[in-house]
Design an enzyme around this catalytic site. Structure first.
Site, PDB file in Angstrom:
ATOM      1  N   THR A 177      -4.064 -82.024 -41.794  1.00 30.01           N
ATOM      2  CA  THR A 177      -5.063 -81.325 -40.982  1.00 30.01           C
ATOM      3  C   THR A 177      -6.393 -81.318 -41.730  1.00 30.01           C
ATOM      4  O   THR A 177      -6.402 -81.329 -42.955  1.00 30.01           O
ATOM      5  CB  THR A 177      -4.574 -79.873 -40.780  1.00 30.01           C
ATOM      6  N   ARG A 205       3.404 -78.817 -27.738  1.00 32.45           N
ATOM      7  CA  ARG A 205       3.448 -77.892 -28.885  1.00 32.45           C
ATOM      8  C   ARG A 205       2.014 -77.621 -29.381  1.00 32.45           C
ATOM      9  O   ARG A 205       1.214 -78.532 -29.510  1.00 32.45           O
ATOM     10  CB  ARG A 205       4.297 -78.502 -30.001  1.00 32.45           C
ATOM     11  N   VAL A 206       1.707 -76.368 -29.634  1.00 24.00           N
ATOM     12  CA  VAL A 206       0.400 -76.005 -30.181  1.00 24.00           C
ATOM     13  C   VAL A 206       0.625 -75.346 -31.534  1.00 24.00           C
ATOM     14  O   VAL A 206       1.474 -74.466 -31.665  1.00 24.00           O
ATOM     15  CB  VAL A 206      -0.341 -75.033 -29.224  1.00 24.00           C
ATOM     16  N   ASP A 208      -1.332 -73.912 -35.388  1.00 22.60           N
ATOM     17  CA  ASP A 208      -2.240 -72.832 -35.786  1.00 22.60           C
ATOM     18  C   ASP A 208      -3.720 -73.187 -35.643  1.00 22.60           C
ATOM     19  O   ASP A 208      -4.570 -72.299 -35.531  1.00 22.60           O
ATOM     20  CB  ASP A 208      -1.996 -72.474 -37.254  1.00 22.60           C
ATOM     21  N   THR A 228      -4.386 -75.068 -43.489  1.00 19.31           N
ATOM     22  CA  THR A 228      -3.655 -76.314 -43.254  1.00 19.31           C
ATOM     23  C   THR A 228      -2.210 -76.070 -43.661  1.00 19.31           C
ATOM     24  O   THR A 228      -1.939 -75.244 -44.522  1.00 19.31           O
ATOM     25  CB  THR A 228      -4.255 -77.470 -44.080  1.00 19.31           C
ATOM     26  N   GLY A 229      -1.286 -76.803 -43.046  1.00 18.82           N
ATOM     27  CA  GLY A 229       0.120 -76.618 -43.398  1.00 18.82           C
ATOM     28  C   GLY A 229       0.976 -76.614 -42.146  1.00 18.82           C
ATOM     29  O   GLY A 229       0.591 -77.165 -41.113  1.00 18.82           O
ATOM     30  N   GLY A 231       2.152 -75.379 -38.955  1.00 16.78           N
ATOM     31  CA  GLY A 231       1.508 -74.510 -37.977  1.00 16.78           C
ATOM     32  C   GLY A 231       2.310 -73.287 -37.573  1.00 16.78           C
ATOM     33  O   GLY A 231       1.763 -72.190 -37.444  1.00 16.78           O
TER      34      GLY A 231
HETATM   35  N1  GLY Z   1      -1.444 -77.028 -39.352  1.00 16.52           N
HETATM   36  C1  GLY Z   1      -1.414 -78.001 -38.354  1.00 16.52           C
HETATM   37  C2  GLY Z   1      -0.296 -77.880 -37.432  1.00 16.52           C
HETATM   38  O1  GLY Z   1       0.801 -77.529 -37.818  1.00 16.52           O
HETATM   39  O2  GLY Z   1      -0.464 -78.157 -36.272  1.00 16.52           O
END
Ligand code: GLY
Length: 314
Positions: A177, A205-206, A208, A228-229, A231
């Site tokens: 990300t 899927r959404v 963070d 980042t990581g 979500g």
């Molecule tokens: N941090 C990005 C995601 O998991 O969508």
């Protein structure tokens, strides 16, 4: 007050870099800082973070914009969000397809609608109306196609989909990300984050990245943050908002991002998150519980330093 900007290109293992790729990643990070600093020289903090993230989306080196990964059915659905610390407004898009720069679309949602988050086909429709649409073919290339086939084969052989997709994301360090935080000469802060999500995610899927408080947060007098990581874990921990609250109560920026990351580690384990932050005086900090987090920063007109591993930074 001299403008300050910092960017990240994701926290993760950081995936095995091919010959020359480290240099390309560093160059993209520096280009993003340079672009953001150029934008803030004649504009504000929002101009800076949007331009920096736009450069990273266009680089194709990260999991954002044209570099975005594929869903389980081979679609490219992206999330992005931006927040203006001066107005307290945010704009975001989720699971949007066929948009070259989701961060630019997110900004227009913030500035040209009363909404915060537009998802899916509605976001794509706005992109078409505003001339921001791109052909779907832009998001596919041989390298990603091969990785998609390999991962699908692995998933079928290991029987890990759907339940283990996040474990695999953690293990493979797939969080590229991108994000940016900035302070402008008037003391305004802004944050922006953009992503293609995780490989083989379910359609729709959404994560963070488009959610204020989770993937980003900006508040004048406090600071700005970009996460980042994985979500799902970030959504359940709100580290960007958490770190802002800590700074607000007098905690130094480096301690605040450390504590927000520690909270996620405590709940969900290591290899789950990276967090970049800037305070209202222009101090920056990054913390991650992964092997690395690609990042760079600059002040005034000067690009200062890029890093990937645990070396001292900034
Ligand atoms: N941090 C990005 C995601 O998991 O969508």
């Amino acid at each position: 007050m001299e403008p300050v900007l910092a960017v990240h290109g994701g926290a993760g293992r950081w995936r095995r870099l091919e010959e020359g790729e480290r240099e390309r990643v560093f160059k993209a990070l520096r280009d993003a800082v340079e672009g953001g600093l150029r934008a803030v020289a004649s504009g504000g903090a929002v101009d800076a973070v949007v331009e920096a993230v736009r450069v990273l989306e266009d680089s194709g080196l990260f999991d954002a914009g044209v570099g975005s990964v594929y869903s389980i059915s081979g679609r490219v659905q992206m999330d992005a969000g931006v927040m203006d610390g001066k107005t307290g407004r945010a704009g975001a898009v989720a699971a949007v397809e066929g948009v070259r720069n989701p961060i630019v679309l997110a900004r227009r949602v913030m500035e040209e609608t009363e909404h915060v988050l537009i998802a899916g086909e509605g976001a794509a429709e706005l992109a078409r109306a505003w001339g921001l649409a791109a052909p779907l073919t832009l998001f596919y290339n041989d390298g990603k196609n091969k990785r998609f086939e390999d991962m699908k084969r692995e998933a079928a052989a290991g029987g890990w989909h759907y339940k283990k997709v996040l474990e695999v994301a953690k293990a493979l360090g797939l969080g590229d990300t991108v994000g940016a935080v900035a302070l402008d000469r008037d003391g305004n802060v802004a944050a922006a984050t953009s992503t293609g999500g995780v490989w083989l995610k379910l359609d729709g899927r959404v994560g963070d990245s488009p959610i204020p408080g989770a993937g980003y947060w900006a508040e004048n007098g406090v600071g700005a943050f970009s996460a980042t990581g994985v979500g799902e874990y970030i959504l359940l921990s709100l580290p960007s908002f958490r770190a802002a609250q800590l700074v607000k109560s007098g905690t130094a920026i480096d301690v605040a991002v450390r504590e927000a990351v520690a909270y996620v580690t405590e709940r969900f384990g290591p290899d789950t998150i990276g967090l970049l932050g800037i305070d209202s005086r222009g101090n920056i900090a990054a913390e991650f519980n992964t092997a690395g987090m690609a990042r760079a920063w600059g002040r005034g007109r000067e690009v200062k330093r890029a890093a990937i591993g645990g070396e001292d930074w900034p």
